[in-house]
Motif scaffolding. Structure first.
Motif, PDB file in Angstrom:
ATOM      1  N   VAL A   1     -29.492   9.214   4.149  1.00  0.00           N
ATOM      2  CA  VAL A   1     -29.506  10.552   4.672  1.00  0.00           C
ATOM      3  C   VAL A   1     -28.229  11.393   4.108  1.00  0.00           C
ATOM      4  N   TYR A   2     -28.535  12.687   4.014  1.00  0.00           N
ATOM      5  CA  TYR A   2     -27.612  13.505   3.383  1.00  0.00           C
ATOM      6  C   TYR A   2     -26.995  14.627   4.323  1.00  0.00           C
ATOM      7  N   VAL A   3     -25.714  15.059   4.407  1.00  0.00           N
ATOM      8  CA  VAL A   3     -25.369  16.090   5.379  1.00  0.00           C
ATOM      9  C   VAL A   3     -24.590  16.920   4.375  1.00  0.00           C
ATOM     10  N   PRO A   4     -24.433  18.108   4.810  1.00  0.00           N
ATOM     11  CA  PRO A   4     -23.654  19.275   4.029  1.00  0.00           C
ATOM     12  C   PRO A   4     -22.208  18.685   3.837  1.00  0.00           C
ATOM     13  N   LYS A   5     -21.781  19.264   2.742  1.00  0.00           N
ATOM     14  CA  LYS A   5     -20.585  18.770   2.062  1.00  0.00           C
ATOM     15  C   LYS A   5     -19.508  19.832   2.887  1.00  0.00           C
ATOM     16  N   LEU A   6     -18.736  19.617   4.163  1.00  0.00           N
ATOM     17  CA  LEU A   6     -18.030  20.447   4.644  1.00  0.00           C
ATOM     18  C   LEU A   6     -16.652  19.944   4.651  1.00  0.00           C
ATOM     19  N   GLU A   7     -15.713  21.124   4.928  1.00  0.00           N
ATOM     20  CA  GLU A   7     -14.156  20.755   5.374  1.00  0.00           C
ATOM     21  C   GLU A   7     -13.787  21.323   6.498  1.00  0.00           C
ATOM     22  N   ARG A   8     -13.229  20.660   7.235  1.00  0.00           N
ATOM     23  CA  ARG A   8     -12.455  20.771   8.647  1.00  0.00           C
ATOM     24  C   ARG A   8     -11.427  21.810   8.489  1.00  0.00           C
ATOM     25  N   LYS A   9     -11.142  22.660   9.368  1.00  0.00           N
ATOM     26  CA  LYS A   9      -9.738  23.347   9.429  1.00  0.00           C
ATOM     27  C   LYS A   9      -8.728  22.280   9.377  1.00  0.00           C
ATOM     28  N   PRO A  10      -7.699  22.626   8.874  1.00  0.00           N
ATOM     29  CA  PRO A  10      -6.420  21.958   8.878  1.00  0.00           C
ATOM     30  C   PRO A  10      -5.617  22.041   9.998  1.00  0.00           C
ATOM     31  N   LEU A  11      -4.874  21.353  10.630  1.00  0.00           N
ATOM     32  CA  LEU A  11      -4.013  21.377  11.740  1.00  0.00           C
ATOM     33  C   LEU A  11      -3.455  22.700  11.999  1.00  0.00           C
ATOM     34  N   GLY A  12      -2.866  23.219  10.818  1.00  0.00           N
ATOM     35  CA  GLY A  12      -2.164  24.429  10.887  1.00  0.00           C
ATOM     36  C   GLY A  12      -3.026  25.796  11.088  1.00  0.00           C
ATOM     37  N   GLU A  13      -4.452  25.827  11.159  1.00  0.00           N
ATOM     38  CA  GLU A  13      -5.401  26.592  11.296  1.00  0.00           C
ATOM     39  C   GLU A  13      -5.792  26.556  12.609  1.00  0.00           C
ATOM     40  N   VAL A  14      -5.669  25.386  13.456  1.00  0.00           N
ATOM     41  CA  VAL A  14      -6.302  25.107  14.844  1.00  0.00           C
ATOM     42  C   VAL A  14      -5.279  25.105  15.912  1.00  0.00           C
ATOM     43  N   SER A  15      -4.058  25.144  15.540  1.00  0.00           N
ATOM     44  CA  SER A  15      -2.968  24.853  16.659  1.00  0.00           C
ATOM     45  C   SER A  15      -1.862  25.592  16.361  1.00  0.00           C
ATOM     46  N   VAL A  16      -1.056  25.748  17.507  1.00  0.00           N
ATOM     47  CA  VAL A  16      -0.015  26.542  17.499  1.00  0.00           C
ATOM     48  C   VAL A  16       1.322  25.693  18.351  1.00  0.00           C
ATOM     49  N   PHE A  17       2.207  25.242  17.941  1.00  0.00           N
ATOM     50  CA  PHE A  17       3.259  24.502  18.588  1.00  0.00           C
ATOM     51  C   PHE A  17       4.444  25.409  19.016  1.00  0.00           C
ATOM     52  N   TYR A  18       4.779  25.188  20.441  1.00  0.00           N
ATOM     53  CA  TYR A  18       5.984  25.786  20.814  1.00  0.00           C
ATOM     54  C   TYR A  18       6.988  24.834  21.311  1.00  0.00           C
ATOM     55  N   GLU A  19       8.116  24.630  20.341  1.00  0.00           N
ATOM     56  CA  GLU A  19       9.000  23.615  20.853  1.00  0.00           C
ATOM     57  C   GLU A  19      10.451  24.285  21.108  1.00  0.00           C
TER      58      GLU A  19
END
Length: 228
Positions: A210-228
């Motif tokens: 079975v074959y699925v689309p070749k995809l890339e998931r967003k990296p951490l920097g695009e899905v998170s914001v850290f407040y330290e």
């Protein structure tokens, strides 16, 4: 150590958990991410059977999800009956044809193009099981009085996410199918008036190969914001 206490008039039990040091914690969280990152939505299913007992355990895993006031506002309908699956496919494809030809914007259609989807949904008959998640928007008590549930969409959304993870953990595959509108599922499955179809998940083994689309998931920097 006392295992239960009275808290504001209600029994509370002692919460017991596994404890890990910093390094094992990082190792486990990293391994869990790497494992989940292998999960893919699959649209081509083998007709190999899946035991009902497995589906039962998947649903029980989903039902451990947190919910508003612990009302557990969900019903998971598991369908293996071929005639019912055919009815579901026919009704779903009717809605999908309307969506692809009339309801869908050009931008939406273009965004879907790399995934190779269209109005044909053979997986609705090919997968050995369909799990349809219904949200329970209200309940009736023993006196017949109607009571709304709380945070229903949030609660069932979390449960469905846990169900998808449980399916992956079992070595099976699925995809999220949301034909809109989904009222036909209430009718085909003869569900009560307090339930609304939320998500349909075909469950089974993938075809080989079975074959699925070749995809890339967003990296951490695009899905998170850290407040330290």
């Amino acid at each position: 150590m006392q295992k239960t206490i009275d808290y504001k008039g209600f029994d509370h039990e002692l919460y017991q958990r596994e404890h890990y040091g910093s390094e094992p914690m990082l190792e486990r969280s990293s391994a869990f991410y790497q494992w989940l990152d292998k999960r893919r939505s699959v649209r081509e299913f083998s007709d190999a059977p899946v035991a009902k007992a497995v589906i039962e355990q998947l649903i029980m895993a989903a039902s451990t999800a947190p919910s508003g006031a612990h009302k557990q506002p969900w019903t998971f309908c598991a369908v293996a009956n071929p005639a019912l699956k055919t009815k579901i496919r026919e009704a779903a494809e009717k809605e999908e044809r309307e969506t692809y030809s009339k309801r869908m914007s050009d931008r939406w259609r273009n965004d879907l193009a790399p995934l190779g989807t269209d109005a044909n949904k053979p997986f609705l008959e090919e997968a050995p099981w369909l799990i349809i998640a219904f949200k329970r928007v209200y309940e009736h008590d023993k006196q017949g009085v109607k009571h709304n549930n709380y945070y229903v969409n949030e609660s069932i959304g979390i449960a469905c996410g846990m169900l998808i993870s449980a399916i992956h953990n079992a070595g099976l595959v699925t995809l999220t199918h949301t034909p809109s509108p989904m009222n036909f599922l209430t009718q085909v499955l003869d569900r009560p008036g307090n339930e609304r179809a939320f998500l349909l998940l075909p469950v089974g083994y993938p075809k080989d190969p079975v074959y699925v689309p070749k995809l890339e998931r967003k990296p951490l920097g695009e899905v998170s914001v850290f407040y330290e």
